[in-house]
Design an enzyme around this catalytic site. Structure first.
Site, PDB file in Angstrom:
ATOM      1  N   LYS A   1       0.812  -1.213   0.000  1.00 21.27           N
ATOM      2  CA  LYS A   1       0.000   0.000   0.000  1.00 21.27           C
ATOM      3  C   LYS A   1       0.853   1.275   0.000  1.00 21.27           C
ATOM      4  O   LYS A   1       0.452   2.290  -0.554  1.00 21.27           O
ATOM      5  CB  LYS A   1      -1.013   0.015   1.154  1.00 21.27           C
TER       6      LYS A   1
ATOM      7  N   ARG B   1      -4.399   2.150  12.851  1.00 24.22           N
ATOM      8  CA  ARG B   1      -4.057   0.733  12.973  1.00 24.22           C
ATOM      9  C   ARG B   1      -4.782   0.094  14.148  1.00 24.22           C
ATOM     10  O   ARG B   1      -4.619  -1.106  14.379  1.00 24.22           O
ATOM     11  CB  ARG B   1      -2.554   0.584  13.203  1.00 24.22           C
TER      12      ARG B   1
ATOM     13  N   ARG C   1      14.160  -4.504   5.057  1.00 27.46           N
ATOM     14  CA  ARG C   1      14.174  -3.405   6.018  1.00 27.46           C
ATOM     15  C   ARG C   1      14.622  -3.935   7.374  1.00 27.46           C
ATOM     16  O   ARG C   1      14.545  -5.144   7.614  1.00 27.46           O
ATOM     17  CB  ARG C   1      12.758  -2.820   6.112  1.00 27.46           C
TER      18      ARG C   1
ATOM     19  N   ARG D   1       4.544  -9.116  13.356  1.00 28.58           N
ATOM     20  CA  ARG D   1       3.788  -7.988  12.781  1.00 28.58           C
ATOM     21  C   ARG D   1       2.505  -8.451  12.111  1.00 28.58           C
ATOM     22  O   ARG D   1       1.478  -7.778  12.185  1.00 28.58           O
ATOM     23  CB  ARG D   1       4.660  -7.209  11.798  1.00 28.58           C
TER      24      ARG D   1
HETATM   25  P1  AMP Z   1       4.907   0.679   8.339  1.00 25.95           P
HETATM   26  O1  AMP Z   1       5.979   1.421   7.605  1.00 25.95           O
HETATM   27  O2  AMP Z   1       3.544   1.231   8.071  1.00 25.95           O
HETATM   28  O3  AMP Z   1       4.990  -0.800   8.136  1.00 25.95           O
HETATM   29  O4  AMP Z   1       5.160   0.933   9.898  1.00 25.95           O
HETATM   30  C1  AMP Z   1       6.343   0.479  10.528  1.00 25.95           C
HETATM   31  C2  AMP Z   1       6.153   0.407  12.024  1.00 25.95           C
HETATM   32  O5  AMP Z   1       5.830   1.702  12.545  1.00 25.95           O
HETATM   33  C3  AMP Z   1       5.007  -0.482  12.497  1.00 25.95           C
HETATM   34  O6  AMP Z   1       5.396  -1.834  12.567  1.00 25.95           O
HETATM   35  C4  AMP Z   1       4.714   0.119  13.861  1.00 25.95           C
HETATM   36  O7  AMP Z   1       5.665  -0.272  14.815  1.00 25.95           O
HETATM   37  C5  AMP Z   1       4.909   1.608  13.619  1.00 25.95           C
HETATM   38  N1  AMP Z   1       3.644   2.283  13.221  1.00 25.95           N
HETATM   39  C6  AMP Z   1       3.379   2.900  12.036  1.00 25.95           C
HETATM   40  N2  AMP Z   1       2.138   3.405  12.029  1.00 25.95           N
HETATM   41  C7  AMP Z   1       1.594   3.102  13.235  1.00 25.95           C
HETATM   42  C8  AMP Z   1       0.322   3.324  13.838  1.00 25.95           C
HETATM   43  N3  AMP Z   1      -0.672   3.975  13.191  1.00 25.95           N
HETATM   44  N4  AMP Z   1       0.132   2.865  15.097  1.00 25.95           N
HETATM   45  C9  AMP Z   1       1.102   2.226  15.768  1.00 25.95           C
HETATM   46  N5  AMP Z   1       2.311   1.960  15.260  1.00 25.95           N
HETATM   47  C10 AMP Z   1       2.568   2.394  13.994  1.00 25.95           C
END
Ligand code: AMP
Length: 189
Positions: free
Chosen positions: A13, A88, A127, A138
């Site tokens: 996404k 989330r 990553r 996750r």
């Molecule tokens: P992403 O790049 O969207 O996969 O986010 C990477 C990490 O950032 C996630 O695994 C969470 O630890 C944290 N994170 C990002 N967005 C949120 C959110 N809305 N609520 C809580 N943690 C978040």
């Protein structure tokens, strides 16, 4: 208008949001990117967030709501915001609903793919938080905490599902089309 992008980690996404934003002059806000920038800059918030992120846990709602709500409030009436990675959790969704101007959440796009596709993509991405055990955690956190938002937005009649195990271009065309169609509906409403 705000378009919420829902879907498991690795579903693509972020890539889709970035492409659609570039092509159409929309704004892409990725909370994961925001947190990684904060962590790289060594801010207190960033350093705290890094601990959760490296374990594959969610950063606490209070922190996330603070980060996002100020940016929502700065939106202009004709901006289109692709919200990637937020909400989330149910409390985040509720806070977003309160902070966003009435009627401005035009749609929730749900990108779906099988766990096998997701794991393969995450492993290929390399990553820091993409080791197999963290990935599996996750995905579990996603299923338990974030996936209920699919039903939440379906009940609000704004959910659109996109099959995300197809070529990037096909998904991109559908993504842009759905956002544009929701946009034209909010303009005529
Ligand atoms: P992403 O790049 O969207 O996969 O986010 C990477 C990490 O950032 C996630 O695994 C969470 O630890 C944290 N994170 C990002 N967005 C949120 C959110 N809305 N609520 C809580 N943690 C978040």
């Amino acid at each position: 208008m705000i378009a919420i992008l829902l879907g498991a980690p690795g579903v693509g996404k972020g890539t889709q949001a970035q492409l659609a934003a570039q092509a159409n002059g929309w704004i892409h806000l990725s909370t994961g990117d925001l947190l990684r920038q904060e962590a790289a800059a060594g801010s207190e918030l960033g350093l705290q967030a890094k601990q959760y992120m490296s374990r594959g846990d969610l950063v606490p709602d209070q922190v996330m709501v603070g980060l996002v709500v100020s940016r929502i409030c700065a939106l202009k009436a004709d901006d289109v915001l692709l919200l990637d990675g937020f909400p989330r959790t149910l409390p985040q969704a509720e806070e977003l609903g309160k902070a966003a101007p009435s009627g401005s959440i035009g749609l929730a796009l749900y990108f779906s793919a099988s766990d096998d596709v997701l794991t393969a993509r995450l492993l290929g991405r390399g990553r820091q938080d993409d080791s197999l055990s963290v990935i599996q955690h996750r995905l579990t956190v996603y299923r338990e905490t974030t996936e209920p938002l699919v039903a939440y937005y379906r009940n609000q009649n704004i959910l659109h599902e996109i099959q995300a195990d197809r070529p990037v271009e096909a998904i991109q065309a559908e993504t842009s089309e759905i956002v544009k169609s929701a946009l034209s509906q909010t303009e005529t409403a």
